[in-house]
Design a protein around this motif. Structure first.
Motif, PDB file in Angstrom:
ATOM      1  N   TYR A 253       4.314  -1.861 -13.922  1.00  0.00           N
ATOM      2  CA  TYR A 253       5.721  -1.938 -13.528  1.00  0.00           C
ATOM      3  C   TYR A 253       6.478  -0.646 -13.825  1.00  0.00           C
ATOM      4  CZ  TYR A 253      10.484  -3.690 -12.971  1.00  0.00           C
ATOM      5  OH  TYR A 253      11.788  -3.882 -12.567  1.00  0.00           O
ATOM      6  N   GLN A 254       6.215  -0.025 -14.964  1.00  0.00           N
ATOM      7  CA  GLN A 254       6.923   1.213 -15.298  1.00  0.00           C
ATOM      8  C   GLN A 254       6.559   2.338 -14.320  1.00  0.00           C
ATOM      9  OE1 GLN A 254       9.484   1.532 -17.356  1.00  0.00           O
ATOM     10  NE2 GLN A 254       9.247  -0.679 -17.701  1.00  0.00           N
ATOM     11  N   GLN A 255       5.275   2.404 -13.934  1.00  0.00           N
ATOM     12  CA  GLN A 255       4.871   3.386 -12.919  1.00  0.00           C
ATOM     13  C   GLN A 255       5.546   3.097 -11.584  1.00  0.00           C
ATOM     14  OE1 GLN A 255       0.622   3.714 -12.502  1.00  0.00           O
ATOM     15  NE2 GLN A 255       0.307   4.369 -14.627  1.00  0.00           N
ATOM     16  N   PHE A 256       5.655   1.816 -11.265  1.00  0.00           N
ATOM     17  CA  PHE A 256       6.320   1.385 -10.027  1.00  0.00           C
ATOM     18  C   PHE A 256       7.784   1.846 -10.015  1.00  0.00           C
ATOM     19  CE2 PHE A 256       8.848  -2.016  -7.950  1.00  0.00           C
ATOM     20  CZ  PHE A 256       8.377  -1.898  -6.658  1.00  0.00           C
ATOM     21  N   LEU A 257       8.506   1.586 -11.120  1.00  0.00           N
ATOM     22  CA  LEU A 257       9.903   2.019 -11.212  1.00  0.00           C
ATOM     23  C   LEU A 257      10.026   3.536 -11.122  1.00  0.00           C
ATOM     24  CD1 LEU A 257      11.428  -0.205 -14.064  1.00  0.00           C
ATOM     25  CD2 LEU A 257      11.777  -0.444 -11.602  1.00  0.00           C
ATOM     26  N   GLN A 258       9.143   4.246 -11.824  1.00  0.00           N
ATOM     27  CA  GLN A 258       9.201   5.711 -11.815  1.00  0.00           C
ATOM     28  C   GLN A 258       8.926   6.279 -10.430  1.00  0.00           C
ATOM     29  OE1 GLN A 258      10.035   8.241 -13.948  1.00  0.00           O
ATOM     30  NE2 GLN A 258      10.915   6.576 -15.197  1.00  0.00           N
ATOM     31  N   ALA A 259       8.021   5.627  -9.684  1.00  0.00           N
ATOM     32  CA  ALA A 259       7.714   6.095  -8.324  1.00  0.00           C
ATOM     33  C   ALA A 259       8.957   6.010  -7.446  1.00  0.00           C
ATOM     34  CB  ALA A 259       6.581   5.264  -7.732  1.00  0.00           C
ATOM     35  N   ILE A 260       9.677   4.901  -7.539  1.00  0.00           N
ATOM     36  CA  ILE A 260      10.902   4.739  -6.746  1.00  0.00           C
ATOM     37  C   ILE A 260      11.964   5.734  -7.222  1.00  0.00           C
ATOM     38  CG2 ILE A 260      12.755   3.145  -6.128  1.00  0.00           C
ATOM     39  CD1 ILE A 260      10.732   0.857  -6.531  1.00  0.00           C
ATOM     40  N   TYR A 261      12.111   5.844  -8.513  1.00  0.00           N
ATOM     41  CA  TYR A 261      13.079   6.772  -9.115  1.00  0.00           C
ATOM     42  C   TYR A 261      12.861   8.197  -8.609  1.00  0.00           C
ATOM     43  CZ  TYR A 261      15.323   9.441 -12.927  1.00  0.00           C
ATOM     44  OH  TYR A 261      16.090  10.320 -13.656  1.00  0.00           O
ATOM     45  N   GLN A 262      11.614   8.632  -8.575  1.00  0.00           N
ATOM     46  CA  GLN A 262      11.304   9.996  -8.133  1.00  0.00           C
ATOM     47  C   GLN A 262      11.607  10.203  -6.656  1.00  0.00           C
ATOM     48  OE1 GLN A 262      10.608  12.554 -10.049  1.00  0.00           O
ATOM     49  NE2 GLN A 262      10.611  11.266 -11.892  1.00  0.00           N
ATOM     50  N   GLN A 263      11.417   9.153  -5.842  1.00  0.00           N
ATOM     51  CA  GLN A 263      11.713   9.292  -4.410  1.00  0.00           C
ATOM     52  C   GLN A 263      13.210   9.434  -4.179  1.00  0.00           C
ATOM     53  OE1 GLN A 263       8.838   9.925  -2.991  1.00  0.00           O
ATOM     54  NE2 GLN A 263       8.177   9.238  -5.028  1.00  0.00           N
ATOM     55  N   VAL A 264      13.989   8.692  -4.952  1.00  0.00           N
ATOM     56  CA  VAL A 264      15.448   8.785  -4.822  1.00  0.00           C
ATOM     57  C   VAL A 264      15.931  10.154  -5.282  1.00  0.00           C
ATOM     58  CG1 VAL A 264      17.661   7.832  -5.580  1.00  0.00           C
ATOM     59  CG2 VAL A 264      15.765   6.296  -5.008  1.00  0.00           C
ATOM     60  N   LEU A 265      15.360  10.650  -6.375  1.00  0.00           N
ATOM     61  CA  LEU A 265      15.734  11.996  -6.838  1.00  0.00           C
ATOM     62  C   LEU A 265      15.377  13.051  -5.793  1.00  0.00           C
ATOM     63  CD1 LEU A 265      14.852  12.153 -10.648  1.00  0.00           C
ATOM     64  CD2 LEU A 265      17.026  11.612  -9.544  1.00  0.00           C
TER      65      LEU A 265
ATOM     66  N   THR B 248       0.808  -1.228   0.000  1.00  0.00           N
ATOM     67  CA  THR B 248       0.000   0.000   0.000  1.00  0.00           C
ATOM     68  C   THR B 248       0.839   1.275   0.000  1.00  0.00           C
ATOM     69  OG1 THR B 248      -0.167  -0.059   2.418  1.00  0.00           O
ATOM     70  CG2 THR B 248      -1.946  -1.094   1.165  1.00  0.00           C
ATOM     71  N   LYS B 249       2.063   1.207   0.556  1.00  0.00           N
ATOM     72  CA  LYS B 249       2.866   2.435   0.642  1.00  0.00           C
ATOM     73  C   LYS B 249       4.339   2.149   0.399  1.00  0.00           C
ATOM     74  CE  LYS B 249       4.686   1.266   4.788  1.00  0.00           C
ATOM     75  NZ  LYS B 249       6.135   1.043   5.055  1.00  0.00           N
ATOM     76  N   ILE B 250       5.024   3.195  -0.050  1.00  0.00           N
ATOM     77  CA  ILE B 250       6.483   3.188  -0.139  1.00  0.00           C
ATOM     78  C   ILE B 250       6.991   4.231   0.853  1.00  0.00           C
ATOM     79  CG2 ILE B 250       8.505   3.675  -1.568  1.00  0.00           C
ATOM     80  CD1 ILE B 250       6.850   2.864  -4.016  1.00  0.00           C
ATOM     81  N   GLU B 251       7.773   3.797   1.821  1.00  0.00           N
ATOM     82  CA  GLU B 251       8.392   4.730   2.762  1.00  0.00           C
ATOM     83  C   GLU B 251       9.839   4.943   2.362  1.00  0.00           C
ATOM     84  OE1 GLU B 251       9.382   5.415   7.517  1.00  0.00           O
ATOM     85  OE2 GLU B 251       8.383   3.570   6.872  1.00  0.00           O
ATOM     86  N   THR B 252      10.235   6.192   2.258  1.00  0.00           N
ATOM     87  CA  THR B 252      11.618   6.541   1.961  1.00  0.00           C
ATOM     88  C   THR B 252      12.191   7.277   3.160  1.00  0.00           C
ATOM     89  OG1 THR B 252      11.054   6.810  -0.379  1.00  0.00           O
ATOM     90  CG2 THR B 252      13.157   7.724   0.350  1.00  0.00           C
TER      91      THR B 252
ATOM     92  N   SER C 256      21.531  17.159  -1.289  1.00  0.00           N
ATOM     93  CA  SER C 256      22.520  17.739  -2.219  1.00  0.00           C
ATOM     94  C   SER C 256      23.648  16.751  -2.482  1.00  0.00           C
ATOM     95  CB  SER C 256      23.087  19.047  -1.645  1.00  0.00           C
ATOM     96  OG  SER C 256      22.064  19.985  -1.438  1.00  0.00           O
ATOM     97  N   SER C 257      23.254  15.493  -2.642  1.00  0.00           N
ATOM     98  CA  SER C 257      24.243  14.441  -2.904  1.00  0.00           C
ATOM     99  C   SER C 257      23.583  13.333  -3.710  1.00  0.00           C
ATOM    100  CB  SER C 257      24.778  13.877  -1.580  1.00  0.00           C
ATOM    101  OG  SER C 257      23.770  13.143  -0.907  1.00  0.00           O
ATOM    102  N   GLN C 258      24.363  12.313  -4.004  1.00  0.00           N
ATOM    103  CA  GLN C 258      23.825  11.134  -4.672  1.00  0.00           C
ATOM    104  C   GLN C 258      24.015   9.965  -3.701  1.00  0.00           C
ATOM    105  OE1 GLN C 258      25.496   9.014  -8.359  1.00  0.00           O
ATOM    106  NE2 GLN C 258      23.914  10.320  -9.248  1.00  0.00           N
ATOM    107  N   GLY C 259      22.984   9.710  -2.910  1.00  0.00           N
ATOM    108  CA  GLY C 259      23.093   8.743  -1.829  1.00  0.00           C
ATOM    109  C   GLY C 259      23.036   7.295  -2.283  1.00  0.00           C
TER     110      GLY C 259
END
Length: 307
Positions: A37-49, A11-15, A56-59
């Protein structure tokens, strides 16, 4: 370097963002896309960005999610069906241009509690979630026990013994995994309702059961005795095979004091005479342990890849 832990559920993605000392700096949640699946990947991608912008880093990135991740990296997850059969880590690495580690969420929980959590100071730690489901992981000297096919720690799919099935005249239930008689069907949250219905002929939720236990309700205590017998036998089997020094409990049912307090005696009932019972403790980091464990694997993976 900042470290990001992502705890992905049905139900949720916690970052969460952690510093080098694994101290959580901030966290947020979004709804999990489970069908595309593509929406799933994009959701994770956006949270990391978003985390990159905040730090101000690339963790480093570590992900915990329900299901089994095999040696090839492919996921089998009933909670996030669009991810099944996919190699999420590789797909995200291609998007994010950095190493990504992924592990079952309950194994992340065990890793977190073995490193600075309730299992700190113990060499052999078994972390066990008892909530909507029942699964965990074994850590030795702070390192997760070799996962093989990704199934190590799935204690909820040990079978209910014929002895206890007959003792309580329990129905043999079909588990969501496809097997019959898995203990998860009796000890996880939904299983409590099954036990309550069977023993008292009136259904009650796990929350109602917990309240009734506090009040000393006779029916609730009958259910508790059966529940502890099953859980005790299950953890006795873990003790005989893996010999943990401590069992760390997480998940909603671990918040019931009577379960944590009475479980050692329930385990002892099903062990050989003179066999040491592991300590039983409640998780130190609670609901945050899974995302913390994800950060740990992310940090280790990034360092091993020279990031």
């Amino acid at each position: 370097m900042a470290v990001y832990g992502l705890d992905i559920g049905g139900t949720k993605i916690e970052t969460a963002i952690f510093n080098n000392n694994l101290e959580q700096q901030q966290s947020w949640r979004i709804t999990t896309p489970t069908d595309d699946y593509q929406q799933f990947l994009q959701a994770i991608y956006q949270q990391v960005l978003k985390a990159d912008e905040l730090t101000s880093s690339q963790g480093a990135v570590g992900i915990g999610m329900p299901g089994i991740i095999n040696e090839a990296g492919k996921v089998l997850s009933a909670n996030v069906p669009c991810a099944t059969g996919k190699v999420i880590a590789d797909d995200l690495q291609a998007l994010l241009k950095r190493p990504v580690a992924i592990l079952n969420d309950t194994r992340c929980f065990a890793l977190s509690e073995a490193n600075g959590g309730a299992g700190e100071g113990y060499s052999r730690v078994f972390g066990a979630i008892v909530g909507t489901g029942a699964a965990g992981g074994m850590c030795i000297d702070g390192t997760l026990f070799n996962q093989g096919l990704g199934m190590s720690g799935e204690y909820g799919h040990l079978p209910l013994s014929a002895y206890l099935q007959q003792k309580y005249q329990l129905p043999v239930l079909k588990c969501g995994c496809g097997l019959n008689g898995c203990v998860e069907s009796y000890i996880a949250g939904p299983g409590v309702q099954t036990l309550y219905q069977h023993i008292t002929q009136s259904p009650k939720s796990a929350i109602e059961w917990a309240n009734d236990i506090k009040l000393g309700d006779e029916q609730a205590l009958k259910v508790l005795a059966c529940y502890l017998d099953i859980l005790g036998e299950t953890f006795a089997a873990i003790s005989k095979s893996l010999h943990p020094e401590v069992i760390v409990l997480g998940g909603g049912l671990s918040l019931i004091d009577a379960i944590v307090e009475k479980l050692p005696d329930a385990i002892q009932t099903h062990l050989f005479s003179g066999f040491a019972v592991p300590d039983v403790k409640r998780a130190k980091f609670g609901d945050s342990s899974g995302v913390r464990g994800a950060a740990i694997i992310g940090s280790v993976h990034a360092n091993s890849n020279g990031s």
